[in-house]
Design a protein around this motif. Sequence first.
Motif, PDB file in Angstrom:
ATOM      1  N   ARG A  14       0.843  -1.200   0.000  1.00 39.08           N
ATOM      2  CA  ARG A  14       0.000   0.000   0.000  1.00 39.08           C
ATOM      3  C   ARG A  14       0.878   1.248   0.000  1.00 39.08           C
ATOM      4  N   PHE A  15       2.040   1.176   0.633  1.00 38.37           N
ATOM      5  CA  PHE A  15       3.000   2.276   0.663  1.00 38.37           C
ATOM      6  C   PHE A  15       2.372   3.551   1.236  1.00 38.37           C
ATOM      7  N   GLN A  16       1.707   3.377   2.392  1.00 45.04           N
ATOM      8  CA  GLN A  16       1.045   4.482   3.089  1.00 45.04           C
ATOM      9  C   GLN A  16       1.717   4.678   4.444  1.00 45.04           C
ATOM     10  N   PRO A  17       2.856   5.298   4.554  1.00 45.93           N
ATOM     11  CA  PRO A  17       3.640   5.972   3.530  1.00 45.93           C
ATOM     12  C   PRO A  17       4.732   5.064   2.975  1.00 45.93           C
ATOM     13  N   PHE A  18       5.400   5.521   1.936  1.00 45.77           N
ATOM     14  CA  PHE A  18       6.566   4.828   1.396  1.00 45.77           C
ATOM     15  C   PHE A  18       7.716   5.124   2.360  1.00 45.77           C
ATOM     16  N   HIS A  19       8.236   4.078   3.014  1.00 43.57           N
ATOM     17  CA  HIS A  19       9.249   4.285   4.055  1.00 43.57           C
ATOM     18  C   HIS A  19      10.570   3.599   3.692  1.00 43.57           C
ATOM     19  N   ALA A  20      11.537   3.749   4.585  1.00 43.78           N
ATOM     20  CA  ALA A  20      12.894   3.241   4.325  1.00 43.78           C
ATOM     21  C   ALA A  20      12.921   1.730   4.130  1.00 43.78           C
ATOM     22  N   GLY A  21      12.028   0.992   4.785  1.00 42.47           N
ATOM     23  CA  GLY A  21      11.948  -0.454   4.568  1.00 42.47           C
ATOM     24  C   GLY A  21      11.537  -0.761   3.138  1.00 42.47           C
ATOM     25  N   HIS A  22      10.547  -0.026   2.638  1.00 41.67           N
ATOM     26  CA  HIS A  22      10.138  -0.191   1.237  1.00 41.67           C
ATOM     27  C   HIS A  22      11.284   0.185   0.299  1.00 41.67           C
ATOM     28  N   GLN A  23      11.965   1.266   0.621  1.00 39.65           N
ATOM     29  CA  GLN A  23      13.085   1.715  -0.204  1.00 39.65           C
ATOM     30  C   GLN A  23      14.150   0.620  -0.310  1.00 39.65           C
ATOM     31  N   ALA A  24      14.449  -0.039   0.798  1.00 37.73           N
ATOM     32  CA  ALA A  24      15.464  -1.099   0.795  1.00 37.73           C
ATOM     33  C   ALA A  24      15.041  -2.258  -0.103  1.00 37.73           C
ATOM     34  N   VAL A  25      13.760  -2.599  -0.091  1.00 39.05           N
ATOM     35  CA  VAL A  25      13.271  -3.691  -0.939  1.00 39.05           C
ATOM     36  C   VAL A  25      13.394  -3.307  -2.415  1.00 39.05           C
ATOM     37  N   VAL A  26      13.002  -2.086  -2.763  1.00 38.73           N
ATOM     38  CA  VAL A  26      13.112  -1.650  -4.162  1.00 38.73           C
ATOM     39  C   VAL A  26      14.576  -1.590  -4.594  1.00 38.73           C
ATOM     40  N   GLU A  27      15.460  -1.137  -3.725  1.00 35.47           N
ATOM     41  CA  GLU A  27      16.896  -1.107  -4.050  1.00 35.47           C
ATOM     42  C   GLU A  27      17.403  -2.510  -4.375  1.00 35.47           C
ATOM     43  N   THR A  28      17.023  -3.482  -3.542  1.00 30.02           N
ATOM     44  CA  THR A  28      17.414  -4.871  -3.789  1.00 30.02           C
ATOM     45  C   THR A  28      16.842  -5.353  -5.119  1.00 30.02           C
ATOM     46  N   ALA A  29      15.583  -5.043  -5.368  1.00 30.85           N
ATOM     47  CA  ALA A  29      14.934  -5.468  -6.620  1.00 30.85           C
ATOM     48  C   ALA A  29      15.644  -4.878  -7.839  1.00 30.85           C
ATOM     49  N   LEU A  30      16.021  -3.620  -7.761  1.00 35.27           N
ATOM     50  CA  LEU A  30      16.716  -2.986  -8.892  1.00 35.27           C
ATOM     51  C   LEU A  30      18.094  -3.600  -9.126  1.00 35.27           C
ATOM     52  N   GLN A  31      18.703  -4.160  -8.088  1.00 37.25           N
ATOM     53  CA  GLN A  31      19.992  -4.846  -8.236  1.00 37.25           C
ATOM     54  C   GLN A  31      19.837  -6.235  -8.827  1.00 37.25           C
ATOM     55  N   ARG A  32      18.653  -6.826  -8.680  1.00 35.97           N
ATOM     56  CA  ARG A  32      18.455  -8.221  -9.086  1.00 35.97           C
ATOM     57  C   ARG A  32      17.634  -8.404 -10.356  1.00 35.97           C
ATOM     58  N   ALA A  33      16.937  -7.340 -10.819  1.00 33.09           N
ATOM     59  CA  ALA A  33      16.030  -7.500 -11.954  1.00 33.09           C
ATOM     60  C   ALA A  33      16.235  -6.400 -12.983  1.00 33.09           C
ATOM     61  N   GLU A  34      15.912  -6.748 -14.216  1.00 33.56           N
ATOM     62  CA  GLU A  34      15.973  -5.760 -15.290  1.00 33.56           C
ATOM     63  C   GLU A  34      14.912  -4.680 -15.074  1.00 33.56           C
ATOM     64  N   ARG A  35      13.722  -5.096 -14.616  1.00 31.98           N
ATOM     65  CA  ARG A  35      12.637  -4.163 -14.336  1.00 31.98           C
ATOM     66  C   ARG A  35      11.961  -4.561 -13.028  1.00 31.98           C
ATOM     67  N   VAL A  36      11.448  -3.551 -12.337  1.00 30.86           N
ATOM     68  CA  VAL A  36      10.752  -3.772 -11.072  1.00 30.86           C
ATOM     69  C   VAL A  36       9.321  -3.267 -11.230  1.00 30.86           C
ATOM     70  N   ILE A  37       8.367  -4.137 -10.938  1.00 22.87           N
ATOM     71  CA  ILE A  37       6.956  -3.785 -10.983  1.00 22.87           C
ATOM     72  C   ILE A  37       6.491  -3.545  -9.554  1.00 22.87           C
ATOM     73  N   VAL A  38       6.083  -2.329  -9.261  1.00 29.96           N
ATOM     74  CA  VAL A  38       5.563  -1.984  -7.943  1.00 29.96           C
ATOM     75  C   VAL A  38       4.048  -1.863  -8.078  1.00 29.96           C
ATOM     76  N   LEU A  39       3.334  -2.776  -7.435  1.00 28.15           N
ATOM     77  CA  LEU A  39       1.875  -2.748  -7.448  1.00 28.15           C
ATOM     78  C   LEU A  39       1.402  -2.022  -6.195  1.00 28.15           C
ATOM     79  N   VAL A  40       0.736  -0.914  -6.398  1.00 31.06           N
ATOM     80  CA  VAL A  40       0.324  -0.039  -5.305  1.00 31.06           C
ATOM     81  C   VAL A  40      -1.123  -0.335  -4.944  1.00 31.06           C
ATOM     82  N   GLY A  41      -1.304  -0.970  -3.793  1.00 36.82           N
ATOM     83  CA  GLY A  41      -2.633  -1.360  -3.344  1.00 36.82           C
ATOM     84  C   GLY A  41      -3.461  -0.208  -2.819  1.00 36.82           C
ATOM     85  N   SER A  42      -4.735  -0.470  -2.626  1.00 36.63           N
ATOM     86  CA  SER A  42      -5.698   0.530  -2.148  1.00 36.63           C
ATOM     87  C   SER A  42      -5.662   1.778  -3.021  1.00 36.63           C
TER      88      SER A  42
END
Length: 178
Positions: A14-42
Amino acid sequence: MFKPDFDFLVFIGRFQPFHAGHQAVVETALQRAERVIVLVGSSCQPRTLRNPWTFAERETFIRATFPEAGERLILAPLLDDTYNEQGWITRVQQTVHGITCRFPPKVGSAAPRVGLIGHSKDHSSYYLSMFPQWQSVRGRKRAWGIVHPVARTVFPTGCCAWRDAASSANLAGNLPRI
């Protein structure tokens, strides 16, 4: 040369709010994948204490955190399917398929390599096991802290003082009385 483990990594929240834990996950995803799909709930929910930001506002927060990601970071709204878990799973799968099929498969590959990334923090993370067709990737754990400066002005201490924060952000008129 960047050799990704995945063509796509999917991150749901949901990213309500987008916090440092979320940021760390996206950083890891960008290191491991060509593209990152973030599905924003609610994504279509009205402003409430539980959902103070619109999809467009959350998309702005996330993109501002990763300006270098450019088109590698794909954000999509995810509609809630309250009390219909199978419907929600189907919606997630259809949304991801709709995104991945816009990109041609790699030479010699019949289908894209898709994984699901997230941090299993508590009982609310059970959805991470609901997509067995996608390899599971653990996101890095990081202390909670609000990332985006606009979100920090609304929640300066990072706490859940929702009523005061909503009032200072001119959201109070849209919030239910508790």
